[in-house]
Design a protein around this motif. Structure first.
Motif, short mmCIF file in Angstrom:
data_model
loop_
_atom_site.label_atom_id
_atom_site.label_comp_id
_atom_site.label_asym_id
_atom_site.label_seq_id
_atom_site.Cartn_x
_atom_site.Cartn_y
_atom_site.Cartn_z
N ALA A 106 37.73 60.10 42.63
CA ALA A 106 38.16 59.16 43.67
C ALA A 106 38.03 57.71 43.19
N GLU A 156 40.71 57.14 40.52
CA GLU A 156 42.03 57.12 41.15
C GLU A 156 42.26 55.78 41.85
N TYR A 184 42.64 64.36 42.57
CA TYR A 184 42.01 63.98 43.83
C TYR A 184 42.44 64.95 44.95
N SER A 234 44.25 58.34 49.69
CA SER A 234 44.67 58.24 48.30
C SER A 234 45.96 57.46 48.12
N THR A 245 40.41 55.07 48.74
CA THR A 245 39.42 55.99 48.17
C THR A 245 38.02 55.38 48.16
#
Length: 94
Positions: free
Chosen positions: A9, A12, A52, A77, A83
């Motif tokens: 997370a 990302e 994710y 996301s 996130t």
């Protein structure tokens, strides 16, 4: 598994911000650098995004998330800084 999800997370979210900053700032100031960075950043972000979502599906049954929480975690996301918010809200003590 939660620790891996937190790491993915974070990565990302960082890759999403790097992709946006590349698109917004570098594109107009240095088009050559923009094209050089677009593919590797975009590819990394795509792989991390899929990771994710897959990890969210895996954790859904493990952590027994209800539908609302699961949808909120997945929707985060696609939102800048989403996130990071989810990590702070649900995984602070994990």
């Amino acid at each position: 598994m939660t620790k891996i999800f937190k790491i993915v997370a974070l990565l990302e979210g960082v890759s999403y911000l790097l992709l946006f900053s590349n698109m917004l700032f570098i594109k107009h100031n240095n088009p050559e650098l923009y094209h050089t960075l677009l593919f590797p950043i975009g590819m990394a972000h795509g792989v991390l995004f899929m990771g994710y979502i897959i990890l969210a599906f895996m954790l859904r049954s493990e952590e027994k998330w209800d539908n609302r929480k699961f949808i909120e975690i997945c929707a985060a996301s696609v939102i800048p800084f989403g996130t990071f918010y989810i990590d702070r809200k649900y995984f602070r003590n994990a």
